[in-house]
Motif scaffolding. Structure first.
Motif, PDB file in Angstrom:
ATOM      1  N   ASN A 120      -3.959  13.863   6.384  1.00  0.00           N
ATOM      2  CA  ASN A 120      -4.822  14.338   5.333  1.00  0.00           C
ATOM      3  C   ASN A 120      -4.204  13.376   4.507  1.00  0.00           C
ATOM      4  O   ASN A 120      -4.363  13.523   2.614  1.00  0.00           O
ATOM      5  N   ALA A 121      -4.240  12.341   4.477  1.00  0.00           N
ATOM      6  CA  ALA A 121      -4.092  11.097   3.366  1.00  0.00           C
ATOM      7  C   ALA A 121      -4.006   9.478   3.393  1.00  0.00           C
ATOM      8  O   ALA A 121      -4.791   9.528   4.930  1.00  0.00           O
ATOM      9  N   THR A 122      -4.362   9.142   2.964  1.00  0.00           N
ATOM     10  CA  THR A 122      -5.364   7.278   2.644  1.00  0.00           C
ATOM     11  C   THR A 122      -4.387   6.449   1.852  1.00  0.00           C
ATOM     12  O   THR A 122      -3.667   6.595   1.260  1.00  0.00           O
ATOM     13  N   TRP A 123      -3.983   5.422   2.951  1.00  0.00           N
ATOM     14  CA  TRP A 123      -3.290   4.011   2.823  1.00  0.00           C
ATOM     15  C   TRP A 123      -4.486   3.496   1.975  1.00  0.00           C
ATOM     16  O   TRP A 123      -5.351   2.985   1.633  1.00  0.00           O
ATOM     17  N   ARG A 124      -3.394   3.000   0.126  1.00  0.00           N
ATOM     18  CA  ARG A 124      -4.277   2.553  -1.061  1.00  0.00           C
ATOM     19  C   ARG A 124      -3.500   1.558  -1.221  1.00  0.00           C
ATOM     20  O   ARG A 124      -2.108   1.618  -1.532  1.00  0.00           O
TER      21      ARG A 124
ATOM     22  N   LYS B 199       0.558  -1.577   0.549  1.00  0.00           N
ATOM     23  CA  LYS B 199      -0.088   0.394  -0.032  1.00  0.00           C
ATOM     24  C   LYS B 199       0.478   0.951  -0.364  1.00  0.00           C
ATOM     25  O   LYS B 199       1.615   1.297   0.472  1.00  0.00           O
ATOM     26  N   GLY B 200       0.107   2.458  -0.435  1.00  0.00           N
ATOM     27  CA  GLY B 200       1.075   3.477  -0.157  1.00  0.00           C
ATOM     28  C   GLY B 200       0.448   4.704   0.392  1.00  0.00           C
ATOM     29  O   GLY B 200      -1.154   4.511   0.625  1.00  0.00           O
ATOM     30  N   LEU B 201       0.783   5.332   1.349  1.00  0.00           N
ATOM     31  CA  LEU B 201      -0.139   7.084   1.481  1.00  0.00           C
ATOM     32  C   LEU B 201      -0.374   7.784   0.412  1.00  0.00           C
ATOM     33  O   LEU B 201       0.783   8.545  -0.165  1.00  0.00           O
ATOM     34  N   ILE B 202      -1.377   7.674  -0.302  1.00  0.00           N
ATOM     35  CA  ILE B 202      -1.773   9.211  -0.789  1.00  0.00           C
ATOM     36  C   ILE B 202      -2.401   9.884  -0.220  1.00  0.00           C
ATOM     37  O   ILE B 202      -3.302   9.985  -0.022  1.00  0.00           O
ATOM     38  N   HIS B 203      -1.295  11.285  -1.302  1.00  0.00           N
ATOM     39  CA  HIS B 203      -1.855  12.495  -0.477  1.00  0.00           C
ATOM     40  C   HIS B 203      -3.393  12.508  -0.995  1.00  0.00           C
ATOM     41  O   HIS B 203      -4.617  13.015  -0.672  1.00  0.00           O
ATOM     42  N   SER B 204      -3.321  12.569  -2.719  1.00  0.00           N
ATOM     43  CA  SER B 204      -4.638  13.160  -3.287  1.00  0.00           C
ATOM     44  C   SER B 204      -4.228  12.361  -4.835  1.00  0.00           C
ATOM     45  O   SER B 204      -2.930  12.246  -5.539  1.00  0.00           O
ATOM     46  N   VAL B 205      -5.121  12.525  -5.568  1.00  0.00           N
ATOM     47  CA  VAL B 205      -4.810  12.266  -7.655  1.00  0.00           C
ATOM     48  C   VAL B 205      -5.406  13.977  -8.279  1.00  0.00           C
ATOM     49  O   VAL B 205      -6.348  14.810  -7.641  1.00  0.00           O
ATOM     50  N   GLU B 206      -5.496  13.888  -9.134  1.00  0.00           N
ATOM     51  CA  GLU B 206      -6.075  14.742  -9.644  1.00  0.00           C
ATOM     52  C   GLU B 206      -6.331  13.334 -11.296  1.00  0.00           C
ATOM     53  O   GLU B 206      -5.467  13.762 -11.852  1.00  0.00           O
ATOM     54  N   SER B 207      -7.002  13.922 -11.916  1.00  0.00           N
ATOM     55  CA  SER B 207      -7.965  13.232 -13.071  1.00  0.00           C
ATOM     56  C   SER B 207      -6.870  14.008 -14.271  1.00  0.00           C
ATOM     57  O   SER B 207      -7.310  12.837 -15.654  1.00  0.00           O
ATOM     58  N   PHE B 208      -6.841  14.526 -14.820  1.00  0.00           N
ATOM     59  CA  PHE B 208      -6.462  15.593 -16.064  1.00  0.00           C
ATOM     60  C   PHE B 208      -5.301  16.327 -15.645  1.00  0.00           C
ATOM     61  O   PHE B 208      -5.596  18.175 -15.752  1.00  0.00           O
ATOM     62  N   GLY B 209      -4.754  15.866 -15.513  1.00  0.00           N
ATOM     63  CA  GLY B 209      -3.132  16.644 -15.118  1.00  0.00           C
ATOM     64  C   GLY B 209      -2.585  17.167 -16.938  1.00  0.00           C
ATOM     65  O   GLY B 209      -2.359  16.523 -17.968  1.00  0.00           O
ATOM     66  N   SER B 210      -2.153  18.428 -16.581  1.00  0.00           N
ATOM     67  CA  SER B 210      -1.253  18.251 -18.554  1.00  0.00           C
ATOM     68  C   SER B 210       0.181  19.591 -18.006  1.00  0.00           C
ATOM     69  O   SER B 210       0.585  19.910 -19.914  1.00  0.00           O
ATOM     70  N   VAL B 211       0.907  18.848 -17.209  1.00  0.00           N
ATOM     71  CA  VAL B 211       1.966  19.934 -17.892  1.00  0.00           C
ATOM     72  C   VAL B 211       2.804  19.007 -16.742  1.00  0.00           C
ATOM     73  O   VAL B 211       4.049  19.281 -16.456  1.00  0.00           O
TER      74      VAL B 211
END
Length: 256
Positions: free
Chosen positions: A51-55, A5-17
Motif C-alpha cells: 500500500n506504499a511505494t519507495w520513491r 528513498k522514502g516509503l510513501i503512503h500517498s500524496v495530496e495536491s491541495f491541502g489547506s489545513v
C-alpha cells in the motif's frame, strides 16, 4: 544525486489545513504509536510495500513542483504520516532539496521517535535547519493517559516541545479532543500551563475526535478501540478552547 528513498503512503495536491496556505502533502508510511482514535491505521506498518511505494526525494519533489503556482499565502510542502521522523534520512534529503528551491517546509509529527541520543539527534538538528514549521500533536499531557491512548508515555514528546522552544522553531500545537480520554479539565489545564512555558508556539488547535476512519479499521480487520465513543459536543470543544486559551495565539505569517 542521492538515492535515499522514502516509503510513501500517498500524496495530496491541495491541502489547506496542514500548515499555512495551500500545500502539497506527503504522507510517509510507518508509525510506532497505536492511537485509539487513529484515522489512518493503514499507515502503521513500516514495511507495507503493498500500500506504499519507495520513491526518491527528487521524484517526490518533482511531482510537488507541478503545483507550486497554487502555493499562495505562505504555502508549500507538508510531510506527515504515519510518523515521518521514522524516515528521517529521506525527510532530511527531501527538505534540503525543497529549501534549495525556496519552498516553505512543514513537518507534521507526533514526535514519538524523538531522543537527544545519537545518531538521531544530530540528524534531527540538521533537519531543523531546513524545516520552517512544526505541527506537533500532543495527545495528552498525562504520561499514563498518553500510554493508554497511544501505547507510549509521551515524555520524549514533551522534551521535543522543549527542544523546539530552545531553538526558537515555530510550532503549531494540535490536541485531539476525545471524550473520556483527552478532554478532562485538569489535564487540559496542565497542558495549558506547559504550553505557557514555551515561547515558540504560534497556534493551538483543538481537533474534535471523529469516527470517519473507522471503516479503515474494519477493512484491515482491526477491532476498533473506541467503539461507542461519540465525538465531543460543541460545549466540550468550546470548553477545551477556553482552557487552552487558543485565542491567545496569533499565527505568524511564515513564508519561504
Amino acid at each position: 544525486m542521492s538515492e535515499v528513498k522514502g516509503l510513501i503512503h500517498s500524496v495530496e495536491s491541495f491541502g489547506s489545513v496542514d500548515g499555512p496556505g495551500i500545500r502539497f502533502l506527503v504522507f510517509l508510511q510507518g508509525c510506532n504509536m497505536r492511537c485509539k482514535f487513529c484515522h489512518n491505521p493503514d499507515t502503521w506498518k513500516t514495511d507495507d510495500v503493498e500500500n506504499a511505494t519507495w520513491r526518491t526525494a527528487e521524484d517526490v519533489l518533482k511531482q510537488a513542483l507541478r503545483y507550486r503556482n497554487y502555493w499562495k499565502n505562505g504555502g508549500g510542502i507538508t510531510v506527515s504520516g504515519g510518523e515521518p521522523l521514522l524516515q528521517i534520512d529521506f525527510l532530511l534529503e527531501f527538505f534540503r532539496m525543497a529549501k534549495e528551491k525556496g519552498i516553505h517546509t512543514t513537518l507534521d509529527t507526533a514526535g514519538q521517535p524523538f531522543t537527544r541520543e545519537e545518531s538521531f539527534f544530530s540528524k534531527f538538528r540538521e533537519l531543523m535547519q531546513v524545516t520552517d514549521l512544526i505541527l506537533l500533536d500532543i495527545k495528552s499531557i498525562d504520561p499514563e493517559m498518553h500510554r493508554e491512548i497511544t501505547g507510549y508515555s509521551g515524555e520524549n514528546i514533551l522534551d521535543l516541545a522543549r527542544y523546539l522552544d530552545e531553538i526558537h522553531k515555530p510550532v503549531w500545537i494540535r490536541h485531539v479532543l476525545v471524550p473520556e480520554y483527552s478532554d478532562q479539565d485538569e489535564a487540559l489545564r496542565k497542558l495549558d500551563l506547559f504550553l505557557q512555558s514555551l515561547h515558540n508556539v504560534e497556534k493551538v488547535e483543538v481537533l474534535p475526535y471523529h469516527t470517519l476512519g473507522v471503516f479503515k479499521w474494519e477493512t484491515l480487520g482491526i477491532p476498533y478501540s473506541l467503539e461507542g465513543i461519540r465525538p465531543p459536543s460543541k460545549e466540550r470543544v468550546d470548553n477545551a478552547n477556553r482552557l487552552l486559551h487558543t485565542d491567545r495565539y496569533t499565527e505568524s505569517s511564515v513564508r519561504a
